[in-house]
Every structure is written in structure tokens, then in C-alpha cells.
Design an enzyme around this catalytic site. Structure first.
Site, PDB file in Angstrom:
ATOM      1  N   LYS A 172      39.998  37.924  41.419  1.00 63.66           N
ATOM      2  CA  LYS A 172      39.313  36.655  41.184  1.00 63.66           C
ATOM      3  C   LYS A 172      40.050  35.538  41.914  1.00 63.66           C
ATOM      4  CE  LYS A 172      37.372  34.021  37.276  1.00 63.66           C
ATOM      5  NZ  LYS A 172      37.200  34.050  35.803  1.00 63.66           N
TER       6      LYS A 172
ATOM      7  N   CYS B  68      32.958  35.969  38.070  1.00 61.96           N
ATOM      8  CA  CYS B  68      32.633  34.872  37.153  1.00 61.96           C
ATOM      9  C   CYS B  68      32.743  33.483  37.770  1.00 61.96           C
ATOM     10  CB  CYS B  68      33.480  34.982  35.903  1.00 61.96           C
ATOM     11  SG  CYS B  68      32.808  34.002  34.518  1.00 61.96           S
TER      12      CYS B  68
ATOM     13  N   GLU C 139      33.480  41.304  33.641  1.00 64.01           N
ATOM     14  CA  GLU C 139      34.853  40.912  33.910  1.00 64.01           C
ATOM     15  C   GLU C 139      35.774  41.429  32.805  1.00 64.01           C
ATOM     16  OE1 GLU C 139      37.061  36.574  34.683  1.00 64.01           O
ATOM     17  OE2 GLU C 139      35.034  36.672  33.864  1.00 64.01           O
TER      18      GLU C 139
END
Length: 642
Positions: free
Chosen positions: A115, A174, A46
Site C-alpha cells: 500500500k 484501499c 485488505e
């Protein structure tokens, strides 16, 4: 890519915080290295282009423009690399900043996956800088030149390989996998077979174990491959430490993990055919097209993936002494509880076990003793019957008697030589002609004796045959093939050995342990032919082949439905240096011929407990016609020989 294998790489570069030019150079170096090892799916952490720990520097236009410029450089460098690559970076869209994974392949930017779930608790404060991504993909202008234009931006995207239809990749970032309803669930239910995760998860005490369990569990629930690349060295340690724990999992199994507190590349060979086969057999896995998703095609050169993944030569036997012993105890209890229920239900307090001094009857007697203990029935009510005949050796006879005495069962000897000889006279069988009639007459006589003794005592005949014998049809029809409850029916021969060895090591009786170890050391034999110089002359594995090979073949035929060519390839990997290719193919052909031709014996199988993921019960796992033809499988074996 042949046989569904695809090499993946989770890559943790050593970065510099807020230095996109340096970081892009490291990313390019590592992606060239991984592609050179024939990895086809490359995943970076990330925000690795800038570093995850830039904090309020993410509000600096200079950093964002540099990240965008370096993405163009990375895209250009991917030209000629045969791989789908995911790289994390910050990206501006319509005045908002997003944490994205950029997907690129062979010099082309394919899409941007933002995300969805932004943590804003504890040590994380992403909502200070980033906005949550949209689900439905929007086609947005990404700038001039290298990054192209009209690139899809959104979470609901599938990247589909044109040359390998089963290779469907989706991404999450994540925290997305830590939430109750991760995007990866939607992705998998829409057809993704591989989930990639660009992550920056910090290290705290105990977190590594939980993280690994999370990724393994997600790959199991979604029946997919999961490639998790975690941030590591180079991130700021002002408040957090990132350990670079990258993980590659497949359907609940961890294929590889990165060494913590290091950087570098972790490789894993995913088996897409295995994933697809598992989804195919699970009618509860209801995947289907979702109109909100878009599919983006990419190209990879078809080639055979060099296999680095470990192929266990004993797939039924757990690795590691501790896990193996735990599993053996669990299997013993499953077998014993199955028999306990049957005894309880029928009101039966007597059991009859034919004891030969071999592995299978030994295990059956041990299980019966355990079941009687659970029911608080005295072990002396187990009638252990030894039936010596033409092939019985002193060694197996002595072990059978000693084992019975040590377990506290009742021993009865019924010498069947005379009755079998009389039967030979009745049917005109030459006793010097050692054909199948000579052998099977003994097995059927033994079964008749056991059944009649069960009638006399009001007992139940406990079957001794194991799953490997049932798969090969290595049982006399209406002989040892028949019982009232088959406690070993779900246990393959390779596992039988470990169960007996486990009992020997844990029984706490040195004399019993000695007997059990000698049983383990005795060649597997039905003992139906006369011994030579007092030694077993008829060795089963000389006739039907090594059980470790047949168990290996059985596992992949029934558990995953793999074709002969793939099973042969896996066997070459698993048994390298132990068996020649010609030997592997010889017994593979024998396996298929016997497996198909002997189904009629399994179609009328006695009840018995299932203990693992593979079983041959006609009422459950193997509903196979007795008249199925093996030709297409055998033709493939012959082609492999050629």
C-alpha cells in the site's frame, strides 16, 4: 475468455480478528467456490488474512508469523485453481511492516504489492504500524518453502496473462484510490486493463454512495475494469463497522455490487475487448510502456466464459422510468437547440415539415414546435404538410391532421396522386407495377413539394428520417433522404418511440396524448404501396427486419467495433426466448449488407444534431468510404450459420 470476456470475483470472507488459521480456511473455501464458477480474477479484502482491525496486535511477531504461514497454506491451496488471486495481509520486509496484496496463481506466489498511501486521520492510524510501499519493484527473499524466493515487492507491477494478451492486471490498496493521484492512474497508463483493490473501508452515513461513485468514476477515467473487494463481517466493531460493499465496474458502468452488511462473493464479467476498443478510439488515452514497471506472466486455460452480465436488448434506451424520462427531456432539448441555432443563424422564422402520421415525422414536428417556443416564434409559422398518395390510410392521415391542429401549426394538404401519375406517364412507368420506381417517385415528389413550399415561404425543410433508417439506407435518395436540417439524424428508431411516448405522457393534453399513442400503435410504414382493405399493407420491419435488432447491431458495430460473432453472442443473450438463432443471424447478415452498400446515402447527409454516443454523420462519427467491401464481415456471418 472468448471474445474478451473474463469473469472476476470480489470476495468478502467472514473472518475472525487475529485468527489467520481460521481466516485462511475461509479464504481457501471461497476461492475454490469462485474458481469453480470459472472466475479468473479473485480479489479479497485488505489484511483479510489477519483482519484489518487488529490494531497494536500488528506489532506482535506471533500474529505476523502466523499470517506468513497461512499465506503459504493459501498458495498451496491455489494449486490447480485456474485463477489469479489477490489476498491482503501484513508482511515484514527489512524490519518494516507493510500492508500488502499478495498475488498468486496455480500454487505460485507471483508478487507482493504494498500500500502506498497510509491514512493517519480520523478513525484510521495505519502509520502507527505500517510503512509506505516502494514503487520500483525489488526482488526480495520471502522465506522457505511455499512462498518461494526472490519475489518482486513493489507497486509498479503488471500481471500479464500469457494466453490473453489484453488481460493485464495491477493492484492498489484501499486508500490508494481515494487520493488525488492514485497508483491506478500509472498502472492504467502503463497498460493495465483491470485494476484490483483490496480494501477495508468502513461504513458511515452516505459513504456507500460516494464509494460507488468513486469506483465507477475511476473505471471511467482509466477506461478499465475495476474490482473492489471490501472488508465486512468479522472485523472488530469496537469503533468501526465494515459493510462488505464490494464493487465491480467497467468503464464507468457498475456491473455488480455486493449487498451491504453481508459477506460472500460478487461476480462480474468484464469485457476486455470493449475496454481495448474504447482505448483504441480515444487518442487522448496515451498509454505506453514505463521502464520502471516489471511484467509478471501468469497462465490461464483458454475457455469460453459463461456470460452472467446483463446485456441490454435496447442499448440506446435507458433503463428505469425516471432515468428514461430525464434522458428523453435531455434529447428533446438537444434536438430543439440544434434547430434553434440553425433557424437563428439563417434568420429563418418559417419551417416546413412533411407530416405523415408516422413516428419520425411526429417527433420532427414536436421538436420543431419546441424550437419555435424557445425562439418565441408563433407555432402557426410551422407549415405542416400532409401529402396523401396511393398508400396513405385514413388512420395516418387523420393522425397527421389532428397532431398538427393540436400543436397549433399550420396545416396544408397537397394531394400528390395526380402529379405522380403524370410523372409515371412521362417516364413510361406502369402504375400497376409496384416496383422501386413506383415507390421512390412518391418519396421524391413529396420532397420536391416541401422544398418548393419552403422557397415560397422563406422557410426551412425539417428532415424527419432517423438514424436507424440512415444506417440501413432505408430512405429514398434525394427523397426523404434530403432536407435542410435533420433533427432526427442522431436518434435511432427504438429511441424515437420512447421520445414520442415521453411527450405523450408529459404534455398535459389528453387529446394530444390520444393522438400520439395512436401514432405509437401504428405499424412503421413508408405507405408507398396501396393499402389492403384500408389497412397498411407495407410494413417496414417485415422487409428490413425488426428495428430493435438493427439498433442493437448498430450500437455494437459503431460504438465498439465488435466482430459479427461477438455481436451474435450478445444478441443471443439479450434476446433469449424472443428470437431464434436463425432469425438473429438472418437479420445480422441483412444489417451488414445494407450498412455497407448504403454508405453513399450517408456521405451526403444533411446537418443534424448528435444526441448520443453513436452517430452516422460523415463529418464526425462515421468517416467511412462509400465503396467499402463487406465480404469479411458477411463471411463471418455465414460461418456462424454453418
Amino acid at each position: 475468455m472468448k471474445h474478451g470476456f473474463i469473469k472476476t470475483a470480489a470476495i468478502t470472507p467472514k473472518i475472525r480478528v487475529a485468527d489467520p488459521e481460521y481466516n485462511a480456511g475461509e479464504i481457501i473455501r471461497l476461492m475454490e467456490e469462485a474458481a469453480g464458477k470459472q472466475a479468473k480474477i479473485l480479489v479479497f479484502p485488505e489484511l483479510c488474512v489477519t483482519g484489518y482491525t487488529c490494531g497494536d496486535l500488528f506489532l506482535q511477531e506471533t500474529l505476523l508469523e502466523s499470517a506468513k504461514e497461512q499465506l503459504g497454506r493459501i498458495v498451496r491451496a491455489s494449486q490447480g485453481l485456474d485463477a489469479l488471486i489477490f489476498v491482503g495481509l501484513p508482511w515484514m520486509k527489512e524490519g518494516k511492516l507493510y500492508n500488502v496484496a499478495a498475488a498468486l496463481c496455480n500454487g505460485k506466489l507471483l508478487g507482493m504489492v504494498p500500500k502506498t498511501h497510509l491514512p493517519n486521520y480520523g478513525e484510521f492510524y495505519e502509520l502507527r504500524h505500517f510503512s509506505a510501499g516502494n514503487r520500483e519493484a525489488e526482488f526480495v527473499w520471502m522465506g522457505q518453502g511455499d512462498t518461494g524466493d526472490d519475489i518482486p515487492f513493489g507497486t509498479d507491477m503488471l500481471f500479464t496473462c500469457e494466453e490473453m494478451p489484453g488481460l493485464v492486471v495491477a493492484a492498489e490498496i484501499c486508500e490508494d484510490v481515494w487520493v488525488p493521484n492514485p497508483p491506478s492512474i500509472r498502472h492504467a497508463m502503463t497498460g493495465a486493463t483491470i485494476i484490483v483493490n483490496c480494501s477495508a473501508s468502513d461504513e458511515t452515513t452516505g459513504k456507500a454512495v460516494y464509494r460507488e461513485e468513486l469506483i465507477r468514476g475511476q473505471s471511467a477515467r482509466l477506461v478499465c475494469g475495476y474490482v473492489y473487494a471490501n472488508a465486512g463481517e468479522g472485523e472488530s466493531t469496537q469503533d468501526l463497522v465494515f459493510g462488505g460493499q464490494s464493487l465491480i465496474a467497467e468503464n464507468g458502468s457498475l456491473l455488480n455490487r455486493g449487498q451491504r452488511f453481508t459477506s460472500g462473493i460478487v461476480y462480474g464479467d468484464l469485457d476486455l475487448a470493449r475496454i481495448q476498443g474504447e482505448r483504441r478510439r480515444m487518442n487522448t488515452f496515451q498509454a505506453g510502456a514505463d521502464p520502471s514497471y516489471i511484467e509478471i506472466g501468469f497462465h490461464l486455460k483458454p475457455q469460453e466464459t459463461p456470460l452472467d452480465r446483463f446485456v441490454d436488448p435496447c442499448p440506446f434506451v435507458p433503463e428505469g422510468k425516471e432515468e428514461r424520462e430525464r434522458r428523453c427531456e435531455e434529447i428533446f432539448m438537444i434536438q430543439a437547440l440544434g434547430l434553434k441555432k440553425r433557424l437563428e443563424h439563417t434568420g429563418c422564422c418559417q419551417a416546413v415539415v412533411g407530416i405523415s402520421g408516422g413516428l419520425d415525422s411526429t417527433l420532427a414536428l414536436l421538436v420543431t414546435a419546441r424550437a419555435f417556443d424557445i425562439l418565441s416564434i408563433p407555432r402557426k409559422q410551422i407549415l405542416s404538410v400532409t401529402m396523401p398518395c396511393f398508400g396513405t390510410t385514413d388512420r395516418t392521415y387523420t393522425n397527421a391532421c389532428d397532431l398538427t391542429r393540436k400543436l397549433g401549426a399550420t396545416l396544408q394538404e397537397v394531394d400528390i396522386r395526380e402529379s405522380v401519375s403524370l410523372h409515371f406517364r412521362d417516364i413510361g412507368q406502369d402504375p400497376n407495377h409496384h416496383d422501386v420506381t413506383y415507390e421512390n417517385a412518391q418519396a421524391r415528389e413529396r420532397t420536391q413539394v416541401l422544398m418548393d413550399l419552403a422557397n415560397q415561404t422563406g422557410g426551412m425543410v425539417i428532415g424527419t428520417g432517423d438514424m436507424s433508417e440512415l444506417a440501413l439506407g432505408w430512405a429514398t435518395y434525394n427523397g426523404d433522404h434530403m432536407s435542410m436540417y435533420g433533427v432526427n439524424a442522431g436518434v435511432p428508431k427504438t429511441l424515437v418511440r420512447h421520445l414520442v411516448r415521453y411527450y405523450a405522457g408529459s404534455c398535459g393534453d389528453q387529446e394530444l396524448e390520444r393522438v400520439l399513442l395512436d401514432v405509437l400503435d401504428t405499424p412503421v410504414s413508408p405507405e408507398l404501396l396501396p393499402p389492403r382493405d384500408g389497412v397498411i399493407s407495407q410494413k417496414t420491419e417485415d422487409l428490413v427486419g425488426p428495428y430493435e435488432l438493427h439498433d442493437f447491431y448498430l450500437y455494437y458495430v459503431l460504438r465498439f467495433g465488435f466482430p459479427p460473432s461477438k455481436i451474435y453472442r450478445l444478441a443471443r443473450k439479450a434476446f433469449a426466448g424472443e428470437y431464434e438463432k436463425e432469425t438473429l443471424l438472418k437479420w445480422l447478415g441483412v444489417f451488414y449488407r445494407r450498412f455497407f452498400s448504403q454508405q453513399f446515402k450517408r456521405s451526403c447527409l444533411a446537418d443534424g444534431p448528435k444526441v448520443g454516443s453513436v452517430a452516422v454523420s460523415p463529418r464526425g462519427d462515421l468517416r467511412m468510404p462509400s465503396d467499402a467491401c463487406a465480404d469479411i464481415w458477411l463471411r463471418e456471418v455465414e460461418q456462424l450459420k454453418a
